[in-house]
Design a protein around this motif. Structure first.
Motif, PDB file in Angstrom:
ATOM      1  N   GLU A  81       0.641  -1.158  -0.033  1.00  0.00           N
ATOM      2  CA  GLU A  81       0.063  -0.052   0.117  1.00  0.00           C
ATOM      3  C   GLU A  81       0.913   1.282  -0.234  1.00  0.00           C
ATOM      4  O   GLU A  81       0.458   2.279  -0.600  1.00  0.00           O
ATOM      5  CB  GLU A  81      -0.978   0.109   1.391  1.00  0.00           C
ATOM      6  CG  GLU A  81      -1.780   1.268   1.056  1.00  0.00           C
ATOM      7  CD  GLU A  81      -3.189   1.161   2.236  1.00  0.00           C
ATOM      8  OE1 GLU A  81      -3.351   0.117   2.477  1.00  0.00           O
ATOM      9  OE2 GLU A  81      -3.837   2.160   2.437  1.00  0.00           O
ATOM     10  N   SER A  82       2.250   1.203   0.367  1.00  0.00           N
ATOM     11  CA  SER A  82       2.990   2.151   0.694  1.00  0.00           C
ATOM     12  C   SER A  82       3.729   2.519  -0.647  1.00  0.00           C
ATOM     13  O   SER A  82       4.473   1.653  -0.958  1.00  0.00           O
ATOM     14  CB  SER A  82       4.003   2.202   1.891  1.00  0.00           C
ATOM     15  OG  SER A  82       3.205   2.273   2.985  1.00  0.00           O
ATOM     16  N   ILE A  83       3.078   3.539  -1.564  1.00  0.00           N
ATOM     17  CA  ILE A  83       4.101   3.523  -2.738  1.00  0.00           C
ATOM     18  C   ILE A  83       5.225   4.454  -2.566  1.00  0.00           C
ATOM     19  O   ILE A  83       6.235   3.901  -3.217  1.00  0.00           O
ATOM     20  CB  ILE A  83       3.058   4.341  -3.625  1.00  0.00           C
ATOM     21  CG1 ILE A  83       1.625   3.676  -3.855  1.00  0.00           C
ATOM     22  CG2 ILE A  83       3.773   4.608  -4.935  1.00  0.00           C
ATOM     23  CD1 ILE A  83       0.731   4.424  -4.644  1.00  0.00           C
ATOM     24  N   LEU A  84       5.432   5.127  -1.826  1.00  0.00           N
ATOM     25  CA  LEU A  84       6.428   5.971  -1.375  1.00  0.00           C
ATOM     26  C   LEU A  84       6.478   6.497   0.099  1.00  0.00           C
ATOM     27  O   LEU A  84       5.548   7.236   0.421  1.00  0.00           O
ATOM     28  CB  LEU A  84       7.055   7.011  -2.402  1.00  0.00           C
ATOM     29  CG  LEU A  84       8.210   7.889  -1.985  1.00  0.00           C
ATOM     30  CD1 LEU A  84       9.527   7.074  -2.394  1.00  0.00           C
ATOM     31  CD2 LEU A  84       8.288   9.093  -2.940  1.00  0.00           C
ATOM     32  N   SER A  85       7.507   6.319   0.829  1.00  0.00           N
ATOM     33  CA  SER A  85       7.426   6.654   2.110  1.00  0.00           C
ATOM     34  C   SER A  85       8.964   7.079   2.553  1.00  0.00           C
ATOM     35  O   SER A  85       9.839   6.605   1.903  1.00  0.00           O
ATOM     36  CB  SER A  85       7.205   5.516   3.161  1.00  0.00           C
ATOM     37  OG  SER A  85       5.819   5.003   2.876  1.00  0.00           O
ATOM     38  N   MET A  86       9.123   7.976   3.633  1.00  0.00           N
ATOM     39  CA  MET A  86      10.537   8.285   3.969  1.00  0.00           C
ATOM     40  C   MET A  86      10.820   7.438   5.142  1.00  0.00           C
ATOM     41  O   MET A  86      10.163   7.408   6.036  1.00  0.00           O
ATOM     42  CB  MET A  86      10.287   9.724   4.320  1.00  0.00           C
ATOM     43  CG  MET A  86      10.228  10.739   3.149  1.00  0.00           C
ATOM     44  SD  MET A  86      11.588  10.768   2.020  1.00  0.00           S
ATOM     45  CE  MET A  86      10.942   9.978   0.591  1.00  0.00           C
ATOM     46  N   PRO A  87      12.002   6.627   4.976  1.00  0.00           N
ATOM     47  CA  PRO A  87      12.319   5.857   6.174  1.00  0.00           C
ATOM     48  C   PRO A  87      13.205   6.617   7.199  1.00  0.00           C
ATOM     49  O   PRO A  87      13.863   7.509   7.043  1.00  0.00           O
ATOM     50  CB  PRO A  87      13.303   4.800   5.565  1.00  0.00           C
ATOM     51  CG  PRO A  87      13.858   5.358   4.451  1.00  0.00           C
ATOM     52  CD  PRO A  87      12.805   6.708   3.939  1.00  0.00           C
ATOM     53  N   PHE A  88      12.946   6.226   8.556  1.00  0.00           N
ATOM     54  CA  PHE A  88      13.902   6.517   9.558  1.00  0.00           C
ATOM     55  C   PHE A  88      14.366   5.534  10.528  1.00  0.00           C
ATOM     56  O   PHE A  88      13.645   4.301  10.384  1.00  0.00           O
ATOM     57  CB  PHE A  88      13.263   7.494  10.610  1.00  0.00           C
ATOM     58  CG  PHE A  88      12.950   8.826   9.784  1.00  0.00           C
ATOM     59  CD1 PHE A  88      13.816   9.870   9.901  1.00  0.00           C
ATOM     60  CD2 PHE A  88      11.682   9.253   9.393  1.00  0.00           C
ATOM     61  CE1 PHE A  88      13.558  11.198   9.325  1.00  0.00           C
ATOM     62  CE2 PHE A  88      11.305  10.404   8.961  1.00  0.00           C
ATOM     63  CZ  PHE A  88      12.480  11.459   8.592  1.00  0.00           C
ATOM     64  N   VAL A  89      15.526   5.545  10.932  1.00  0.00           N
ATOM     65  CA  VAL A  89      16.252   4.397  11.633  1.00  0.00           C
ATOM     66  C   VAL A  89      16.585   4.805  12.773  1.00  0.00           C
ATOM     67  O   VAL A  89      17.487   5.724  12.907  1.00  0.00           O
ATOM     68  CB  VAL A  89      17.546   3.694  10.846  1.00  0.00           C
ATOM     69  CG1 VAL A  89      17.892   2.339  11.544  1.00  0.00           C
ATOM     70  CG2 VAL A  89      17.165   3.596   9.321  1.00  0.00           C
ATOM     71  N   ASN A  90      16.102   4.563  13.950  1.00  0.00           N
ATOM     72  CA  ASN A  90      16.461   4.763  15.308  1.00  0.00           C
ATOM     73  C   ASN A  90      17.932   4.523  15.501  1.00  0.00           C
ATOM     74  O   ASN A  90      18.547   3.457  15.116  1.00  0.00           O
ATOM     75  CB  ASN A  90      15.513   3.918  16.296  1.00  0.00           C
ATOM     76  CG  ASN A  90      16.058   4.249  17.619  1.00  0.00           C
ATOM     77  OD1 ASN A  90      16.436   5.273  18.083  1.00  0.00           O
ATOM     78  ND2 ASN A  90      15.855   3.358  18.786  1.00  0.00           N
ATOM     79  N   GLY A  91      18.651   5.601  16.038  1.00  0.00           N
ATOM     80  CA  GLY A  91      20.026   5.544  16.362  1.00  0.00           C
ATOM     81  C   GLY A  91      20.847   6.169  15.452  1.00  0.00           C
ATOM     82  O   GLY A  91      21.545   7.170  15.527  1.00  0.00           O
ATOM     83  N   THR A  92      20.753   5.542  13.930  1.00  0.00           N
ATOM     84  CA  THR A  92      21.439   5.973  12.971  1.00  0.00           C
ATOM     85  C   THR A  92      20.880   7.233  12.064  1.00  0.00           C
ATOM     86  O   THR A  92      21.277   8.165  11.520  1.00  0.00           O
ATOM     87  CB  THR A  92      22.025   5.060  12.240  1.00  0.00           C
ATOM     88  OG1 THR A  92      20.854   4.116  11.827  1.00  0.00           O
ATOM     89  CG2 THR A  92      22.994   4.311  12.911  1.00  0.00           C
ATOM     90  N   VAL A 131       7.494   7.861   7.111  1.00  0.00           N
ATOM     91  CA  VAL A 131       6.364   9.112   6.921  1.00  0.00           C
ATOM     92  C   VAL A 131       6.067   8.860   5.277  1.00  0.00           C
ATOM     93  O   VAL A 131       6.834   8.697   4.632  1.00  0.00           O
ATOM     94  CB  VAL A 131       7.078  10.433   6.812  1.00  0.00           C
ATOM     95  CG1 VAL A 131       6.184  11.575   6.542  1.00  0.00           C
ATOM     96  CG2 VAL A 131       7.458  10.828   8.191  1.00  0.00           C
ATOM     97  N   PRO A 132       4.654   8.748   5.336  1.00  0.00           N
ATOM     98  CA  PRO A 132       4.174   8.444   3.817  1.00  0.00           C
ATOM     99  C   PRO A 132       4.060   9.550   2.950  1.00  0.00           C
ATOM    100  O   PRO A 132       3.963  10.672   3.627  1.00  0.00           O
ATOM    101  CB  PRO A 132       2.604   7.825   4.007  1.00  0.00           C
ATOM    102  CG  PRO A 132       2.311   8.526   5.534  1.00  0.00           C
ATOM    103  CD  PRO A 132       3.530   8.716   6.293  1.00  0.00           C
TER     104      PRO A 132
END
Lengths: 466, 1027
Positions: free
Chosen positions: A269-280, A346-347
């Motif tokens: 369903e997520s066509i484009l999202s902005m990823p975040f990675v805890n810590g880095t 974040v979508p």
């Protein structure tokens, strides 16, 4: 003397001499991902851009008056120098320049390094990112397209890369001219983007062919070009339900919407999202979308907004995104707390939007309660609320049907930054809430002022006037 | 016919024999030298030879009549010799031959002072050299400006050259304890300091000379029997003039009044209250007692110097341990200096030096006084004045009184914080320490090819290893919320300098020539790594090596390279007409590809009129023993502070979902070059009464072009950073006057005063097209400094006020656009407004820095200087050094905090607050939460004060023990003394010390005090002994 010591090389950064940033496959790949990193900046999709589009509209009540956290956006008291106004402007143009530099550098050197086929893919990604940047800027700094059919002042349209100090005075193109460029980029991106990547995560965090198509549905909808919305959407929406994309990444609604906003955040369903990675790769403390709505609870939900709507039923799964705290309702779609550095994706665009855009376009273009449109509306509604099934009888007029789409989007995308663009594209009035007066389309507050620093240094730039 | 005369030569002070003294029969070529025992024998013609001439380096040449066959001759060390020589970089000159503007400071003026580094003692010693000690943190580099502030974005600090090697300067510490790189030199090891001010003197340093050059020469061995010196002092330092704060009773009264005035007071839920300790006494904490202290310090230096005519040595060891006025701010230096000079035969000479120091710069936590720290939550200067006096540092059970991880416990107060960190907890448990290991060494080989030509090669190194160790406790303070943290960092700064010079000195009749040519390479590198670890596994530990949950690490790397060719010609005709010309070409790695190379020069002319015949004829020589006119001009550069890689555009790395990214990070400027300073200097020097009184007067103008300015680019161009361009212009011009001499010279009593004054005017003439001003922030938060084209750097930028409205007690601001008075109230009752005009209508725009602030006062002293006095009466000596700075203002931002109406403790000024309609006072009605009326929210003119001061910077009273007494203990000379530093300050400035800078070395934000710890007052007693 040792002449070579006079021209030291950096040991930590790539100097741009001889386009060294395009000299290896790894560097070119790094630049591609760097374009998305630009899109993910704190002032942009890393949080603030969708936040601004939420707070300008009717669903929130401020619990803080800190101007660092968008209070002036919420109050419509922004001046040219407000951090929001200069920060987002700078962030988006910074990303645009990355794209421009990348597209030029690929032609000059990069494509030779990675090969034609891959080079085309990469350039297409840059064009798609650039298109998102311009489209996003239009939503805040320019009058909506409907107002004069794009004849109003748009943005300085920059398509060449800048890397040194210089005279960059440039006047605004019209809204239509900027939209034309956005569509040109998206069309070219559609042609050259890969159909899919090998991993679900890359299908979510990088652009593929369906991303370009999906984004075009959003752009055409903003321009009220409904037949174009239909044309584009039909490329990735099957003719009958359950609606899925039949080419490229197999986009489909998830049975449970809450799965879209959870680890691993990479459903179809997520066509484009902005990823975040805890810590880095942490989201910024004062820019993370989660910090505004839940983590730091700066804005509660307006009980008179969409959550107060009677048709948004208690059983609706989407109400699970509303959490009470201290007697106030908060939007908890992005629930990761500061301790884990707000590491929610974040979508940017979801498949549900394509379905609703297609449905609305079908309805508006036929000026009827179109059967497929109804099926699309129901696909989104019944997924979360099995008790509500719309029928043609539910809508007395086509107009009521149109409104149902707007409302559905309001429910479905609460917190995702679509509300302001939806109000703008239709020329609706921002409703009054919590002591803040309504803002009609005729108001100068309907859109943001232009960045003060842009006006100060760009001698050809003009401010928004009403 | 000849006869044999023998003799023995001894030193007047020590009585030691002097080997190597040249003994010549006057009027002949017959000569000999004294042997190791100081003895000589010489065949003298029986008739005609009347006198012997004895000469030796460093001693007054003596002519003695040949009376008898056995002579006992005493030579006197020539103190004046040292004064007559000037070290100007690559060579030395006689003072009389110097054309450029050079000030000299000698050992006596620098040694045995309660300072960490010699530069802290330079204040007031030389005209045109402004030295400001920015705060009371130990080993903090002073702010030194030679003839004004000469840069906007780069450094305005001079270049420091130690024994021919351009050395590191500035703060080398990476912790909250300052670590002046120059403190590695034991001030007692310094022989002399020259300050090169104009282009003729400094052009030999080319691209680095725009801010002036300070040349340090350390002591070297003197021929003769070993002389051992021992210097020691002990001392105490105390904070002075701290703001008077409310005590617990006053605090409770005023803070509750503020709550009532805000309509917030509620005894149960929102009130301030006194509290008793376990013994039943009211808690009334003076936080100064916990943060400041009486500091004790001592210093010891032992040196041995000696040698023969061919080999000299100097060896010294120093140990000093000093305490700062803030708890746990300590400084320890162990230093050693070894120097050897050797002449091998007639041609070769070689030698070298090795200086090593180990310095510990210790601090518990941030003082809040170093640049960038002013608004730090844990800054000790601020905690001392912010924290409520009605709470205790510890609970009855001995645990720290805390409310949560970042705030002190509230005691009996209800509904509000009463402080930030618990000062006692962070002082006891935290540390932010630095250790410097500094090695400065050099070796040289010199070939005296002929008596007029020599060639010399010097290779020097300067290594600083900076080691930082910090810990933040898990109970209360900066890292307590994340369970404590420890960090370590290490940085290696390494520099080598290789200099090759040749000098020819020749006289043809009345034409005296001296030509120097040379080549030099300077290579500097820095390598470092840092790591921090968060969330301590066991709170009992505080070592970096203990267990922690989360590590992060990083590193730094940098390098630069400077290669230079230079030449210097000095010529004079008959000591009347002097010419100097210096040229240097520098190639520097940090410059843009096409701008690597720059050529700098300085020329000067001098006319020594006193050596003209007409002068003598006119009888002017009876009054003026010397009288010269001089003029110099040249172009030098500035590169200090320029990024090593500023010319490049960069792409830097990052991450996108765990994969590497590459994005533009720096907008380079491949045309970047040096900042250019064109220096004009005109001067008159004269001496009267056989140079008993000397006067030096100068006019100068530094025209600065191509100053580097980070030019803002159009945001939509999307550049990653503001490129640095050589684009701005500025000038400094002024006058200097130095008068010194022996005002009174009697048998038992003498008085030698030296007075200097300089006037400087600084003005920015252009920044960049379309840009006329810029603001500079203090610690990124408060914009109290503005620099405008047509004005000086760093004016104070404030909102104007017009007192307090007697009827309502509200602060009156002036709205800039209309000039109207705007009254402020923190809490507006229904139907009223926070900002109103006098007629009660709402001032809709309120008052803000952006709309209402304007440039207000200048922060650069117009006049600065010093007044040095040495009195002698028999065996007693008294030295008094005054320094002064006049014609400038200071933004006393601390004052706004002292009057802030949040929970912060206040100064006793608040006792005269407005309470009654009709009351005339300067302090507004107090309303809880009000951070606007007194200037915390934005700077206001109320907190701007004249900074003019006259300081008795040091005073010392000494007594030299009679030789008859000390010689019994084989002591040649012994002096005991007491002295005081920073004794008296005459100023109207209400803060601790008008000599202050919260922004350290900043060019454009001087004259700002925000929560700084002022300089303390020191008393010392010491002894100097020479064996």
């Amino acid at each position: 003397c040792q002449k070579e010591l006079l021209t030291p090389a950096s040991e930590t950064a790539v100097a741009t001499l001889d386009l060294a940033q395009f000299s290896t496959v790894l560097r070119v790949q790094g630049q591609v991902l760097g374009l998305y990193a630009g899109l993910r900046a704190g002032d942009f999709y890393g949080g603030r851009y969708p936040v601004y589009n939420e707070l300008r509209a009717d669903n929130y009540i401020a619990q803080s008056s800190n101007s660092v956290t968008a209070y002036q956006t919420y109050m419509y008291t922004l001046g040219n120098g407000a951090q929001e106004v200069t920060g987002f402007w700078g962030s988006a143009y910074n990303t645009i320049n990355r794209c421009n530099l990348f597209i030029e550098g690929m032609a000059a050197k990069g494509t030779g390094v990675v090969g034609d086929a891959v080079g085309k893919n990469y350039v297409a990604e840059a064009k798609l990112v650039r298109a998102i940047c311009y489209y996003s800027l239009l939503q805040l700094y320019a009058r909506p397209f409907y107002d004069g059919q794009g004849s109003k002042p748009g943005l300085p349209l920059r398509l060449t890369g800048n890397s040194v100090a210089g005279n960059y005075d440039l006047a605004r193109s019209t809204v239509a001219q900027v939209y034309t460029q956005v569509l040109k980029d998206l069309n070219e991106a559609e042609t050259d983007l890969p159909l899919t990547y090998t991993t679900a995560v890359n299908n979510t965090i990088r652009a593929h062919r369906n991303t370009a198509i999906a984004f075009k549905t959003r752009v055409y909808l903003s321009m009220q070009r409904y037949t174009d919305v239909i044309t584009e959407a039909n490329k990735i929406v099957s003719t009958a339900g359950p609606f899925t994309a039949t080419t490229g990444v197999a986009h489909a609604l998830q049975a449970d919407i809450t799965n879209v906003f959870k680890t691993p955040y990479t459903t179809t369903e997520s066509i484009l999202s902005m990823p975040f990675v805890n810590g880095t790769e942490n989201a910024g403390g004062q820019s993370a979308i989660g910090s505004y709505f839940f983590g730091t609870k700066l804005y509660s939900l307006n009980p008179d907004g969409i959550i107060g709507d009677a048709t948004f039923k208690a059983a609706d799964k989407r109400r699970s995104f509303i959490t009470l705290s201290g007697g106030l309702p908060y939007m908890s779609k992005f629930p990761t707390l500061p301790a884990a550095n707000f590491a929610d994706y974040v979508p940017v665009i979801r498949y549900a939007e394509v379905l609703l855009s297609l449905g609305e376009a079908l309805a508006r273009s036929t000026n009827s309660v179109d059967a497929k449109a109804l099926a699309l509306l129901n696909a989104v509604r019944t997924r979360s609320d099995a008790t509500t099934v719309f029928t043609a009888a539910s809508f007395a007029t086509p107009s009521a049907f149109f409104d149902a789409f707007v409302k559905e989007r309001n429910i479905e995308f609460l917190g995702e930054g679509l509300r302001t663009p939806d109000i703008l594209r239709l020329g609706l009035t921002f409703p009054a809430r919590g002591g803040v007066a309504a803002v009609p389309p005729t108001s100068s507050q309907y859109i943001w002022p232009i960045s003060g620093t842009e006006l100060l240094y760009n001698k050809l730039m003009t401010d928004n006037t009403n | 016919q000849t006869r044999v005369v023998s003799g023995k030569v001894t030193d007047k002070t020590t009585g030691a024999p002097i080997p190597g003294v040249s003994v010549i029969i006057s009027g002949t070529r017959t000569s000999t030298q004294t042997d190791r025992t100081g003895a000589f024998t010489l065949a003298v013609p029986a008739d005609g030879a009347k006198n012997l001439r004895l000469s030796f380096v460093g001693y007054v040449t003596k002519i003695v009549p040949i009376t008898g066959n056995s002579l006992s001759i005493i030579l006197e060390e020539d103190a004046a010799v040292l004064d007559e020589i000037v070290v100007n970089g690559y060579s030395t000159q006689k003072k009389a031959d110097v054309i450029g503007s050079v000030s000299s400071v000698t050992a006596k003026q620098l040694e045995n002072k309660p300072v960490q580094s010699f530069d802290q003692a330079l204040g007031g010693k030389a005209a045109g050299v402004q030295v400001t000690l920015p705060n009371g943190v130990l080993n903090n580099p002073p702010v030194i400006r030679i003839r004004g502030t000469n840069s906007i974005s780069l450094s305005s600090s001079p270049l420091f050259v130690v024994d021919g090697v351009a050395t590191y300067s500035g703060d080398a510490s990476g912790s909250s304890a300052a670590g002046n790189a120059l403190a590695s030199i034991n001030p007692n090891d310094i022989e002399r300091v020259e300050i090169l001010k104009d282009a003729a003197a400094s052009a030999i340093y080319g691209s680095r000379a725009a801010n002036g050059v300070i040349v340090i020469t350390t002591k070297r061995g003197k021929p003769g029997k070993a002389v051992v010196t021992y210097d020691a002092w002990v001392g105490t330092t105390k904070a002075r003039n701290l703001p008077e704060l409310l005590d617990a009773y006053q605090y409770v009264e005023l803070k509750n009044e503020g709550l009532r005035n805000a309509g917030l007071f509620n005894q149960a839920t929102r009130s301030f209250n006194l509290q008793n300790d376990a013994a039943g006494n009211v808690i009334n904490t003076n936080w100064y007692d916990y943060i400041y202290r009486t500091a004790y310090s001592h210093s010891n230096t032992i040196g041995v110097s000696g040698g023969t005519e061919s080999t000299n040595y100097y060896l010294s060891a120093g140990y000093t341990k000093q305490e700062g006025i803030i708890q746990h701010n300590d400084y320890t230096r162990k230093s050693m200096l070894a120097k050897v000079d050797h002449k091998e035969g007639k041609i070769f000479a070689f030698g070298g030096k090795l200086q090593y120091s180990n310095e510990q710069n210790l601090a518990a936590t941030s003082s809040g006084s170093l640049s960038g720290e002013a608004f730090g939550t844990g800054g000790l200067g601020r905690l001392a004045i912010v924290t409520a006096p009605n709470v205790a540092p510890k609970n009855a059970d001995g645990t720290y009184n805390i409310f949560n991880a970042t705030t002190i416990g509230r005691g009996a107060n209800v509904g509000s914080d009463v402080g930030f960190y618990n000062p006692a907890a962070v002082l006891d448990l935290d540390r932010s320490n630095n250790e410097l290991n500094h090695i400065q060494g050099s070796v040289y080989l010199q070939a005296n090819i002929t008596d007029w030509l020599y060639a010399k090669s010097v290779y020097g190194v300067d290594y600083i290893f900076s080691d930082n160790d910090s810990f933040f406790n898990p109970i209360n303070g900066g890292s307590a919320a994340s369970g404590g943290s420890a960090s370590a960092s290490f940085s290696k700064n390494k520099r080598w300098v290789w200099t090759n010079t040749a000098q020819a000195t020749k006289t043809f009749g009345e034409h005296n020539f001296s030509l120097l040519v040379g080549n030099e390479q300077t290579r500097s590198t820095v390598n470092g790594f840092n790591a921090s670890r968060t969330t301590l596994s066991d709170p009992a530990f505080n070592s970096f090596a203990a267990g922690y949950a989360t590590p992060t690490a990083g590193g730094t790397v940098g390098e630069n390279y400077l290669v230079s060719f230079f030449g210097s010609l000095n010529y004079n005709y008959a000591k009347r007409y002097y010419l100097t010309a210096n040229v240097r070409q520098d190639q520097y790695s940090a410059f843009g590809a096409d701008n690597k190379k720059g050529t700098f020069y300085g020329v000067g002319l001098k006319w020594e009129i006193a050596n003209e015949k007409f002068w003598t004829k006119a009888g002017l020589d009876k009054t003026f023993s010397s009288f010269s006119l001089r003029g110099t001009y040249g172009t030098v550069g500035n590169t200090a502070g320029l990024g090593n890689l500023a010319s490049y555009s960069f792409y830097g790395t990052g991450l996108y979902n765990g994969s590497p990214t590459l994005v533009p990070t720096q907008t380079g400027n491949d045309q970047i070059g040096w900042e250019e300073s064109k220096k004009l200097d005109l001067g008159i020097n004269f001496g009267i009464l056989n140079d008993r009184i000397t006067v030096e007067a100068a006019y100068y103008k530094n025209t600065l072009d191509g100053l580097i300015y980070s030019v803002p680019q159009i945001p939509s161009a999307g550049l990653p950073s503001e490129p640095s361009l050589n684009i701005a212009s500025m000038y400094n011009k002024g006058y200097e006057l130095t008068i010194s001499g022996d005002a009174f010279r009697g048998k038992d009593f003498s008085w030698s005063p030296s007075f200097n004054i300089s006037y400087n005017k600084n003005e920015i003439t252009s920044l960049s097209e379309g840009i006329t001003q810029f603001l500079t922030t203090t610690s990124s938060l408060e914009s109290a400094s503005i620099s405008q084209v047509g004005g000086p750097l760093g004016m104070i930028y404030v909102v104007r006020t017009a007192g307090v409205d007697a009827a309502s007690g509200r602060r009156i601001f002036i709205e800039k656009s209309t000039g109207k008075k705007v009254l402020y109230q923190q809490v507006a009752p229904a139907g009223q407004f926070r900002y109103t005009y006098e007629d009660g209508t709402e001032a809709k725009n309120g008052i803000s820095l952006a709309n209402d602030a304007s440039p207000y006062k200048n922060t650069q002293p117009k006049f600065s200087g010093g007044f040095d006095n040495t009195f002698r009466y028999k065996q007693f000596d008294l030295g008094l050094t005054f320094t002064y700075q006049l014609g400038f203002s200071i933004y006393y931002g601390t004052n706004s905090g002292l009057r802030d109406q949040r929970f912060w403790n206040n100064s006793t000024d608040m006792l005269r607050r407005w309470t009654t309609p009709g009351q005339e006072t300067d302090i507004p009605k107090i309303v809880n939460g009000d951070n606007v009326s007194n200037g915390s929210s934005f700077p206001i003119d109320v907190n701007v004060f004249k900074g003019d001061f006259l300081k008795l910077r040091s005073a010392s009273l000494g007594y030299t023990l009679p030789v008859s007494f000390v010689s019994k203990a084989k002591i040649a000379n012994a002096r005991i003394y007491v002295s005081g530093n920073n004794l008296l300050i005459f100023t109207k400035y209400p803060g601790s010390d008008p000599e202050v800078s919260s922004n350290g070395n900043s060019n454009s934000a001087a004259g700002v005090e925000r929560n700084s710890v002022g300089n303390g007052r020191a008393f010392t007693a010491g002894i100097s002994v020479k064996f």
